[in-house]
Write a protein that holds these residues in place. Structure first.
Motif, PDB file in Angstrom:
ATOM      1  N   ALA A 160     -12.266  -5.704  48.418  1.00  0.00           N
ATOM      2  CA  ALA A 160     -13.322  -6.756  49.323  1.00  0.00           C
ATOM      3  C   ALA A 160     -15.060  -6.212  47.999  1.00  0.00           C
ATOM      4  CB  ALA A 160     -13.960  -6.025  50.253  1.00  0.00           C
ATOM      5  N   LEU A 161     -14.803  -5.277  48.183  1.00  0.00           N
ATOM      6  CA  LEU A 161     -15.704  -4.826  46.581  1.00  0.00           C
ATOM      7  C   LEU A 161     -15.458  -5.191  45.666  1.00  0.00           C
ATOM      8  CD1 LEU A 161     -18.313  -3.032  45.801  1.00  0.00           C
ATOM      9  CD2 LEU A 161     -16.533  -1.062  45.485  1.00  0.00           C
ATOM     10  N   ALA A 162     -14.501  -4.753  44.718  1.00  0.00           N
ATOM     11  CA  ALA A 162     -14.404  -6.079  43.718  1.00  0.00           C
ATOM     12  C   ALA A 162     -14.565  -7.584  43.649  1.00  0.00           C
ATOM     13  CB  ALA A 162     -12.454  -5.980  43.325  1.00  0.00           C
ATOM     14  N   TRP A 163     -14.211  -8.031  44.876  1.00  0.00           N
ATOM     15  CA  TRP A 163     -15.150  -9.079  45.015  1.00  0.00           C
ATOM     16  C   TRP A 163     -16.134  -9.151  44.793  1.00  0.00           C
ATOM     17  CZ3 TRP A 163     -13.054 -14.007  44.187  1.00  0.00           C
ATOM     18  CH2 TRP A 163     -13.229 -14.755  44.585  1.00  0.00           C
ATOM     19  N   ARG A 164     -17.606  -8.755  45.486  1.00  0.00           N
ATOM     20  CA  ARG A 164     -18.656  -9.049  45.863  1.00  0.00           C
ATOM     21  C   ARG A 164     -18.914  -8.696  44.352  1.00  0.00           C
ATOM     22  NH1 ARG A 164     -18.536 -11.568  49.976  1.00  0.00           N
ATOM     23  NH2 ARG A 164     -19.061 -10.068  51.455  1.00  0.00           N
ATOM     24  N   VAL A 165     -18.043  -8.063  43.549  1.00  0.00           N
ATOM     25  CA  VAL A 165     -19.092  -7.225  42.157  1.00  0.00           C
ATOM     26  C   VAL A 165     -19.034  -8.468  40.748  1.00  0.00           C
ATOM     27  CG1 VAL A 165     -18.270  -5.980  39.808  1.00  0.00           C
ATOM     28  CG2 VAL A 165     -18.678  -4.871  42.073  1.00  0.00           C
ATOM     29  N   LEU A 166     -17.685  -9.039  41.343  1.00  0.00           N
ATOM     30  CA  LEU A 166     -17.170 -10.257  40.516  1.00  0.00           C
ATOM     31  C   LEU A 166     -18.402 -11.487  40.603  1.00  0.00           C
ATOM     32  CD1 LEU A 166     -13.204 -10.516  40.738  1.00  0.00           C
ATOM     33  CD2 LEU A 166     -14.641  -9.880  38.524  1.00  0.00           C
ATOM     34  N   GLN A 167     -18.237 -11.558  42.343  1.00  0.00           N
ATOM     35  CA  GLN A 167     -19.247 -12.583  42.654  1.00  0.00           C
ATOM     36  C   GLN A 167     -20.016 -11.729  41.824  1.00  0.00           C
ATOM     37  OE1 GLN A 167     -18.911 -11.933  46.493  1.00  0.00           O
ATOM     38  NE2 GLN A 167     -17.720 -14.418  46.902  1.00  0.00           N
ATOM     39  N   ARG A 168     -20.959 -10.910  41.852  1.00  0.00           N
ATOM     40  CA  ARG A 168     -22.280 -10.995  41.422  1.00  0.00           C
ATOM     41  C   ARG A 168     -22.347 -11.030  40.058  1.00  0.00           C
ATOM     42  NH1 ARG A 168     -25.381  -4.865  41.309  1.00  0.00           N
ATOM     43  NH2 ARG A 168     -26.656  -5.135  40.129  1.00  0.00           N
ATOM     44  N   ALA A 169     -21.541 -10.988  38.785  1.00  0.00           N
ATOM     45  CA  ALA A 169     -21.632 -11.205  37.662  1.00  0.00           C
ATOM     46  C   ALA A 169     -21.122 -12.360  37.250  1.00  0.00           C
ATOM     47  CB  ALA A 169     -20.779 -10.254  37.009  1.00  0.00           C
ATOM     48  N   ALA A 170     -20.480 -13.561  38.718  1.00  0.00           N
ATOM     49  CA  ALA A 170     -20.150 -14.835  37.825  1.00  0.00           C
ATOM     50  C   ALA A 170     -21.624 -15.769  37.668  1.00  0.00           C
ATOM     51  CB  ALA A 170     -19.287 -15.475  38.937  1.00  0.00           C
ATOM     52  N   PRO A 171     -21.476 -16.926  36.912  1.00  0.00           N
ATOM     53  CA  PRO A 171     -22.450 -17.656  36.505  1.00  0.00           C
ATOM     54  C   PRO A 171     -22.747 -18.027  37.426  1.00  0.00           C
ATOM     55  CG  PRO A 171     -21.019 -17.462  34.867  1.00  0.00           C
ATOM     56  CD  PRO A 171     -20.384 -16.789  35.988  1.00  0.00           C
ATOM     57  N   ARG A 172     -24.314 -18.989  37.865  1.00  0.00           N
ATOM     58  CA  ARG A 172     -24.693 -19.418  39.059  1.00  0.00           C
ATOM     59  C   ARG A 172     -24.609 -20.782  38.324  1.00  0.00           C
ATOM     60  NH1 ARG A 172     -23.044 -16.468  42.787  1.00  0.00           N
ATOM     61  NH2 ARG A 172     -24.788 -14.610  43.431  1.00  0.00           N
ATOM     62  N   PRO A 173     -24.009 -21.415  39.193  1.00  0.00           N
ATOM     63  CA  PRO A 173     -23.986 -23.145  38.594  1.00  0.00           C
ATOM     64  C   PRO A 173     -25.593 -23.539  38.781  1.00  0.00           C
ATOM     65  CG  PRO A 173     -23.153 -23.299  40.813  1.00  0.00           C
ATOM     66  CD  PRO A 173     -23.539 -22.042  40.447  1.00  0.00           C
TER      67      PRO A 173
ATOM     68  N   ARG B 154     -26.626  -0.303  46.012  1.00  0.00           N
ATOM     69  CA  ARG B 154     -27.079  -1.520  46.460  1.00  0.00           C
ATOM     70  C   ARG B 154     -27.144  -3.266  46.266  1.00  0.00           C
ATOM     71  NH1 ARG B 154     -31.385   1.537  48.572  1.00  0.00           N
ATOM     72  NH2 ARG B 154     -32.726  -0.134  48.458  1.00  0.00           N
ATOM     73  N   LEU B 155     -25.777  -2.973  46.408  1.00  0.00           N
ATOM     74  CA  LEU B 155     -24.964  -4.394  46.106  1.00  0.00           C
ATOM     75  C   LEU B 155     -25.118  -5.110  47.221  1.00  0.00           C
ATOM     76  CD1 LEU B 155     -23.268  -5.898  44.169  1.00  0.00           C
ATOM     77  CD2 LEU B 155     -21.084  -4.927  45.288  1.00  0.00           C
ATOM     78  N   ARG B 156     -25.698  -5.766  47.277  1.00  0.00           N
ATOM     79  CA  ARG B 156     -25.744  -7.737  48.107  1.00  0.00           C
ATOM     80  C   ARG B 156     -24.171  -7.786  49.122  1.00  0.00           C
ATOM     81  NH1 ARG B 156     -30.365  -7.894  50.277  1.00  0.00           N
ATOM     82  NH2 ARG B 156     -31.747  -8.838  49.436  1.00  0.00           N
TER      83      ARG B 156
END
Length: 127
Positions: free
Chosen positions: A114-127, A64-66
């Motif tokens: 693309a899935l790996a990128w989505r996962v990395l984006q999700r795990a990255a801290p938001r500024p 259920r990953l955005r």
């Protein structure tokens, strides 16, 4: 389901899996005596990749990953192209389809990236 986010990957995965079981059985029981070793190898490779990507799509739905629609679409399109060209060649289709098969493989690779990128984006801290 409360939202449509996982619907496409779940539906595609379930249909790919059902078709993969049917085509695998057909290859093992109906084609074994009709096809040579090379053609049977293409058939088995198509079934194997189709099944692995069916499972992957179902897992993607479970996450259920955005933003998972692009990875799911790439995986699904790649699976169709990759498997369909191998099935067709195994059944006597033109050998030039073998030049199209890597396009399907490339789409599958892009889907996983693309899935790996989505996962990395999700795990990255938001500024």
């Amino acid at each position: 389901m409360s939202d449509d986010l996982p619907r496409f990957p779940l539906l595609a995965g379930a249909l790919f899996a059902a078709l993969g079981v049917a085509l695998g059985a057909f290859g093992a029981h109906g084609l074994r005596s009709l096809l040579d070793a090379t053609a049977l190898g293409w058939w088995q490779t198509a079934v194997q990749y189709q099944m692995w990507h069916a499972i992957g799509l179902i897992a993607l739905a479970a996450l259920r990953l955005r933003g998972s629609l692009l990875p799911a679409a790439l995986l699904a399109a790649g699976t169709v192209i990759f498997a369909a060209t191998l099935y067709a060649m195994a059944l006597g289709g033109p050998r030039w389809l073998g030049a199209v098969t890597p396009l399907g493989g490339s789409l599958m690779i892009l889907g996983w990236l693309a899935l790996a990128w989505r996962v990395l984006q999700r795990a990255a801290p938001r500024p």
